[in-house]
Scaffold this active site. Sequence first.
Site, short mmCIF file in Angstrom:
data_model
loop_
_atom_site.label_atom_id
_atom_site.label_comp_id
_atom_site.label_asym_id
_atom_site.label_seq_id
_atom_site.Cartn_x
_atom_site.Cartn_y
_atom_site.Cartn_z
N LEU A 1 27.61 5.18 5.74
CA LEU A 1 29.05 4.91 5.70
C LEU A 1 29.46 4.06 6.90
O LEU A 1 29.89 2.93 6.76
CB LEU A 1 29.84 6.22 5.69
CG LEU A 1 31.36 6.08 5.91
CD1 LEU A 1 32.00 5.26 4.80
CD2 LEU A 1 32.01 7.45 6.04
N ASP A 2 29.31 4.63 8.08
CA ASP A 2 29.66 3.95 9.33
C ASP A 2 28.58 4.29 10.34
O ASP A 2 28.65 5.34 10.99
CB ASP A 2 31.02 4.43 9.81
CG ASP A 2 31.41 3.85 11.17
OD1 ASP A 2 30.73 2.92 11.64
OD2 ASP A 2 32.39 4.35 11.76
N PRO A 3 27.52 3.50 10.39
CA PRO A 3 27.39 2.15 9.82
C PRO A 3 26.87 2.16 8.39
O PRO A 3 26.10 3.02 8.00
CB PRO A 3 26.36 1.50 10.74
CG PRO A 3 25.46 2.65 11.12
CD PRO A 3 26.36 3.85 11.24
N ASP B 1 30.96 0.15 5.80
CA ASP B 1 31.88 -0.69 6.59
C ASP B 1 31.32 -2.11 6.72
O ASP B 1 32.05 -3.10 6.58
CB ASP B 1 32.12 -0.06 7.97
CG ASP B 1 30.85 0.21 8.74
OD1 ASP B 1 29.76 0.19 8.14
OD2 ASP B 1 30.94 0.46 9.96
N ARG C 1 35.78 -2.23 16.32
CA ARG C 1 35.37 -1.22 15.37
C ARG C 1 35.68 0.14 15.99
O ARG C 1 35.27 0.42 17.11
CB ARG C 1 33.89 -1.33 15.03
CG ARG C 1 33.53 -2.64 14.37
CD ARG C 1 32.03 -2.79 14.16
NE ARG C 1 31.56 -2.04 13.00
CZ ARG C 1 30.83 -0.95 13.05
NH1 ARG C 1 30.49 -0.43 14.23
NH2 ARG C 1 30.43 -0.33 11.97
#
Length: 944
Positions: free
Chosen positions: A621-623, A626, A740
């Site tokens: 997801l993050d990373p 995104d 970010r």
Amino acid sequence: MCMLGLFKLDQKYFLSAKLINFVKHNIIRDTSTIKGKVIAIRREDQSVWERRAPLAPSNVRRLVRAGVKVIVQPSNRRAYPVQTYQAAGALVQEDISSASVIFGVKQVPVDHLIPNKTYCFFSHTIKAQENNMPLLDAILEKNIRLLDYEKLTDHNGQRVVAFGKYAGVAGMVNILHGLGLRLLALGHHTPFMHIGPAHNYRDSAMARQSIRDAGYEIALGAMPKSIGPLTFVFTGSGNVSQGGQEVFQELPHEFVPPEMLRKVAEHGDTTKIYACEVRRRHHLERKEGGGFDSDEYVKHPERYISTFSKKIAPYTSVIINGIYWAVDSPKLLTIPDAKYLLRPANTPWLPISVGAPALPHRMLAICDISADPGGSIEFMNECTTIDTPFCLYDADRNKDTKSFKGPGVLVCSIDNMPTQLPKESTDFFGNLLYPYALEIIMSDAKKPLEEHNFSPVVNDAIIASNGKLTPNFEYIQELRLLNNRSKHKADNGDKQNKTVVILGAGHVSAPVVEYLHRDSSIKLVVVSQLKDEVDLLANRFPGVEPIFLNVLDKPDTLEDVIGSADVVVSLLPYSLHHVIAKACIETKTHLVTASYLNDNVKCLHDEAVAAGVTILNEIGLDPGIDHLLALECFDDVRQAGGKIESFVSWCGGLPAPECSCNPLRYKFSWSPRGALLNTLAPAKYHRDGQEVEISGGGDLMSAVQPLDFLPGFALEGFPNRDSTIYRELYGIQNASTVLRGTLRFKGFSDTIQALQYLGLIDPNPHPILHPNGPDITWRVLICNLLGLANDKIFFENLKRKIAERVNSEERVQAIEDLGLLEENVVFKLNTPLDTLTHYLSKKLFYEKNERDLVILRHDIGILWPDNRRETKGINLVLYGDATTGHSAMARTVGYPAAIAVKMILDGEIQQRGMVLPFTPDIYRPILQRLRAEGVESFETSKWL
């Protein structure tokens, strides 16, 4: 002189002067030796479309005149009717058992084989093809001498008997027919619409006339300007390519060298069609040092790479592929190449025409005449048929055989193309075969092969004789043994042909297993040090193999497990990934992780490349997501002529609002350690052209800002790690702002600061928390951290002391609400951070009926060519799924990782070394497949 008449062949497409000389001096010169021999031409029954014969009536007439008795098995499907063979002197009858040599085109049914005969046909056995092994067994059992036309080759290994030219002719006619239908489906009527499929014409002359008629219209300007100049690329220069080029030259055309393709694609004339013949030297080069050496390539093709997809394919409308592809040779187009070439894109090389539909991409059609599944055109792993000659292949590996409308490239890959022009193919093939037939006729399958005086060309084409494989083809048995071992393994219950090992069996693992479990060809192995977790997954998904293992305790066992896999997914803490990556490199196993690419893993890049291993990082997801959403937007903006001026991204996994009633406004579905530790991390980002740096140790919580992009949520955010590196990684070097950050509900940072001020997020050991020390309560621990000599203090006084430390009555209340002032015994784990982590994992976990939430937001500032500015918002809001039981966090981390694994297994990702999901061939398919799983974003826009 009699024999010289036998060699009046179509030399333009057949024999070199050297080979003609060889034939004249080495093949029978006195036809009296074949007088009285009996041969047969059998009926073709392998395909309803098969109308060819190995010898034409003209060839039969010459044999009959030489004293050979020719029997022709009757067939109403054969292009040449039996009457023409009768007129040539052949005897037409069903029974061919009196013939010593039987000629055919395609495979013979096993029950039609006659013992002790010599058979000549395309057997398709030389690669130990499983479907034809019963045929080969029957040939050996019945003492049949088998000669395969495919192995009739000269001293250079070039085939001397083949249908190649007419494969090229038929293929070219077919693809022009298909191109007309494809362009019509895209909204463009063209002269190609009046060209039919090859089998609709009586002969190639009729087909050529239709093509000339279309060419006349093209020369008069009938091609729509909206599609731009068309470019045809012919690969190879052999008979297949030459046959296709002959037909192509009926159109108004101009041949250009490969280096001119881009120029004509952008600026060419639409009253003619451009063509280019591409040979090995044009697209093959050494992996090291560049350059091309023909002799070296023949001996060591693995040393070379193809630049076709980069230098030639982007400027090609139609590919006519006629090259022979050998194992270990570079492919013309790989699956990732197709993703790049077939993705929808703006096409600046096309003129803008009002009301005219735009082509989706430059490449429109491929005629793969070589028809080698999974060969030079990697994504074509099966042939098309004369019944269904075309398929649309798109960038996401879908194949549509029912429509000409939709995304992708039109592909024609018929493996029996010449049978669409059966008479001419028969004439051509028969003339090539005839000189060798004179020699083959002398064969007596009952006698040892050594007693025959066959030329090397014929002798080397004999696969079986006297009940055994000939020396040149004994390797077939070895291939069969290898295939049988694989089959035996499948018959014993292991039907999977790919193995994926998943390290970690926590919440995120379930979506990975669930997604991959849909493919029954994948064997899944889940490894965990927590037996309950791994057993739960194994019980939930039948066929999953559980392994109970601590990866640090038994490195040898770990390497064995990894070595058994094709791909490993590591869902372990990122600090362990260099250990996993090293083991993957040692065992030549691919690896996927959802974590950041850290320096310890990054330094293994060269080793991974050398081992041919893909290690794909940052695909969660993050990373992860995104990256994918940002890069998709950047790519679309650039193609439309825009520039990225700023990029601000926020992402966070949260409890659903109704489940957030605690001082942190947060809950944990796994260990809280990482989330707590990140609040002490330093951060760096760009703001309005200035670099901003936040030191570690707790200053990060002072940089928190309120966020209102989704007004229904009370959100705040703080910078995450080093954002400055993403200007380069994302290719947005001119962006003045790049940030970010991490999302939380309002109140999180305030409570975290209270914990920091009290020293509860300290990662260093503390004497009072030694596991072997005396028991303490949370109140005792807090008093100790406050420096109080005595924990026997009135509760209100303790709260006042805490307020002095944390500078807020609200923060004191948060500490109290978390239960940190109670007389409960502390489970001590050396450091305040680990001790608090354990406590919060028990205190703030998701209850059975609670759900989580993922929010991701990109704010992208864009400058458009007309000087207008837009701020585009990309939003992902996803809740946990009660149906599957997967949390939002598990879905958004697990599904991208699982999709990436499948792409590696399927050959869609072929980059080696340390890989990030930053290229369109990776991020676009993953996003599309995530959307199919319900992981979808939506956009907002503001114009300035």
